[in-house]
Design an enzyme around this catalytic site. Structure first.
Site, mmCIF file in Angstrom:
data_model
loop_
_atom_site.group_PDB
_atom_site.id
_atom_site.type_symbol
_atom_site.label_atom_id
_atom_site.label_comp_id
_atom_site.label_asym_id
_atom_site.label_seq_id
_atom_site.Cartn_x
_atom_site.Cartn_y
_atom_site.Cartn_z
ATOM 1 N N SER A 141 42.206 49.047 46.406
ATOM 2 C CA SER A 141 41.436 47.771 46.945
ATOM 3 C C SER A 141 42.068 47.926 48.356
ATOM 4 O O SER A 141 43.161 48.360 48.971
ATOM 5 C CB SER A 141 42.161 46.599 46.434
ATOM 6 O OG SER A 141 41.710 45.486 47.316
ATOM 7 N N TYR A 164 48.341 41.275 42.830
ATOM 8 C CA TYR A 164 47.495 42.108 43.290
ATOM 9 C C TYR A 164 48.043 43.089 44.534
ATOM 10 O O TYR A 164 47.641 44.314 44.691
ATOM 11 C CB TYR A 164 46.143 41.478 43.907
ATOM 12 C CG TYR A 164 44.886 42.645 43.706
ATOM 13 C CD1 TYR A 164 44.363 42.735 42.520
ATOM 14 C CD2 TYR A 164 44.238 42.710 44.984
ATOM 15 C CE1 TYR A 164 43.270 43.470 42.571
ATOM 16 C CE2 TYR A 164 42.975 43.391 44.790
ATOM 17 C CZ TYR A 164 42.621 43.663 43.441
ATOM 18 O OH TYR A 164 41.346 44.712 43.518
HETATM 19 N N1 LIG Z 1 35.166 43.128 42.365
HETATM 20 C C1 LIG Z 1 35.651 43.370 43.656
HETATM 21 O O1 LIG Z 1 35.697 42.817 44.463
HETATM 22 C C2 LIG Z 1 36.903 44.500 43.796
HETATM 23 C C3 LIG Z 1 37.257 44.796 45.323
HETATM 24 C C4 LIG Z 1 38.124 45.723 45.209
HETATM 25 C C5 LIG Z 1 38.808 46.350 44.216
HETATM 26 N N2 LIG Z 1 38.397 45.953 42.868
HETATM 27 C C6 LIG Z 1 39.079 46.984 41.676
HETATM 28 O O2 LIG Z 1 38.066 47.504 40.923
HETATM 29 C C7 LIG Z 1 38.181 47.366 39.785
HETATM 30 C C8 LIG Z 1 37.166 46.955 38.891
HETATM 31 O O3 LIG Z 1 37.017 45.383 39.397
HETATM 32 P P1 LIG Z 1 35.684 44.681 38.578
HETATM 33 O O4 LIG Z 1 35.363 43.658 39.573
HETATM 34 O O5 LIG Z 1 34.734 45.462 38.274
HETATM 35 O O6 LIG Z 1 36.437 44.216 37.314
HETATM 36 P P2 LIG Z 1 36.053 43.330 35.997
HETATM 37 O O7 LIG Z 1 36.791 42.313 35.471
HETATM 38 O O8 LIG Z 1 34.446 42.851 36.281
HETATM 39 O O9 LIG Z 1 35.989 44.581 35.002
HETATM 40 C C9 LIG Z 1 37.183 45.191 34.731
HETATM 41 C C10 LIG Z 1 37.119 45.907 33.242
HETATM 42 O O10 LIG Z 1 38.144 46.233 32.774
HETATM 43 C C11 LIG Z 1 38.382 46.017 31.545
HETATM 44 N N3 LIG Z 1 39.716 46.130 31.140
HETATM 45 C C12 LIG Z 1 40.602 44.792 31.210
HETATM 46 N N4 LIG Z 1 42.044 45.210 30.628
HETATM 47 C C13 LIG Z 1 41.682 46.692 30.189
HETATM 48 C C14 LIG Z 1 42.580 47.478 29.595
HETATM 49 N N5 LIG Z 1 43.814 47.441 29.142
HETATM 50 N N6 LIG Z 1 42.136 48.728 29.012
HETATM 51 C C15 LIG Z 1 40.791 49.051 29.251
HETATM 52 N N7 LIG Z 1 39.945 48.377 30.157
HETATM 53 C C16 LIG Z 1 40.392 47.049 30.389
HETATM 54 C C17 LIG Z 1 37.744 44.869 31.347
HETATM 55 O O11 LIG Z 1 37.206 44.481 29.811
HETATM 56 C C18 LIG Z 1 36.511 44.731 32.209
HETATM 57 O O12 LIG Z 1 35.415 45.138 31.543
HETATM 58 C C19 LIG Z 1 39.696 46.646 39.563
HETATM 59 O O13 LIG Z 1 40.755 47.771 39.429
HETATM 60 C C20 LIG Z 1 39.716 45.914 40.704
HETATM 61 O O14 LIG Z 1 40.954 45.508 41.090
HETATM 62 C C21 LIG Z 1 37.224 45.249 42.682
#
Ligand SMILES: NC(=O)c1ccc[n+]([C@@H]2O[C@H](COP(=O)([O-])OP(=O)(O)OC[C@H]3O[C@@H](n4cnc5c(N)ncnc54)[C@H](O)[C@@H]3O)[C@@H](O)[C@H]2O)c1
Length: 252
Positions: A141, A164
């Site tokens: 991130s 985070y």
């Molecule tokens: N959405 C944003 O704005 C954003 C921005 C920067 C970085 N990120 C990073 O991108 C990644 C995905 O984010 P997102 O927004 O798609 O999140 P999200 O919560 O929509 O999806 C994450 C998925 O991870 C799964 N998960 C949770 N715990 C788990 C485990 N122990 N083992 C396997 N799967 C597991 C969940 O079931 C879910 O489907 C994360 O690492 C987040 O930090 C997101």
């Protein structure tokens, strides 16, 4: 960018970014094992995307579960070329402001998220070493590389959790550690660091966020998927130990 024949284990494939990653990888020609802690979520993605995909449950905090998913991917298509980790584990109390974070919750969220990404790198690293090569891509991130802009959360119930900052900065550096450790084994490790992804956040936040970017503002999952396709393509074969930031200039 062509991913014909590239075999990917995509962890977190049922999430906001994961679903779009799956679509983009399949559209580029890859075979994708859709893995998530919520098996139902990836079953639905599998039904939508069809033959070039399979689905499985996975828990990134459990080594046996990671190895089962790696073995299933290899069984389906003969080998595994890449593991992409976009899981987002957190406990029920995640997201509190700094003063209110209990020590136990801080530790638990680091264990689940940073600890889980460590475990995937350790297990996939050993698998790839034995296979003779492979590529690990971790989703980090912008908040792993910059201090938070707390002011953009004013007038919203949101904050940028302290866990985070520790998790994502740790992940970017840990990825470099593993990239260097496995450098001579044909194994590469890279990070992709998205900026904020639009997901119906409060208007005050979306507007405040956009004051720090170029002309786009908050990004769409497709902006990140395109970068992932590049990273998994032969065009990026020389990229190792790097962190690719996609944020319309938010970190500038
Ligand atoms: N959405 C944003 O704005 C954003 C921005 C920067 C970085 N990120 C990073 O991108 C990644 C995905 O984010 P997102 O927004 O798609 O999140 P999200 O919560 O929509 O999806 C994450 C998925 O991870 C799964 N998960 C949770 N715990 C788990 C485990 N122990 N083992 C396997 N799967 C597991 C969940 O079931 C879910 O489907 C994360 O690492 C987040 O930090 C997101």
């Amino acid at each position: 960018m062509n991913l014909d024949g590239v075999r990917v284990l995509l962890i977190g494939a049922g999430g906001l970014l994961g679903k779009d990653f799956a679509k983009a990888l399949v559209a580029a020609g890859a075979n994708v094992m859709l893995a998530d802690k919520q098996q139902q979520a990836v079953d639905a993605v599998q039904t939508e995307l069809g033959d070039k995909t399979r689905a499985t449950g996975i828990d990134i905090t459990n080594a046996e579960s990671i190895n089962t998913a790696l073995a299933l991917t290899a069984k389906a298509w003969g080998a595994v070329d890449a593991v992409v980790n976009t899981a987002y584990p957190r406990n029920a109390r995640y997201g509190k402001v700094f003063e209110e974070v209990a020590y136990g919750d801080f530790c638990e969220n680091l264990n689940l998220h940073l600890g889980g990404y460590f475990l995937v790198m350790q297990q996939a690293g050993a698998f790839f070493r034995q296979q003779g090569g492979g590529h690990i891509v971790n989703i980090a991130s912008i908040y792993g590389v910059m201090a938070p802009r707390f002011e953009i959360y004013d007038n919203t119930p949101m904050t940028m959790p302290v866990e985070y900052a520790a998790i994502k900065s740790g992940l970017i550096h840990l990825s470099r550690y593993v990239a260097k450790y496995l450098k001579d084994s044909g194994v590469r490790v890279n990070c992709l660091s998205p900026g904020g992804i639009f997901d119906h956040q409060p208007e005050a936040f979306v507007e405040a966020y956009a004051k720090h970017t170029g002309t786009i503002g908050m990004l769409a999952p497709q902006d990140i998927s395109a970068a992932l396709v590049f990273l998994l393509s032969p065009a990026a074969r020389g990229v190792n130990g790097q962190n690719l930031v996609i944020d319309d200039g938010f970190t500038l």
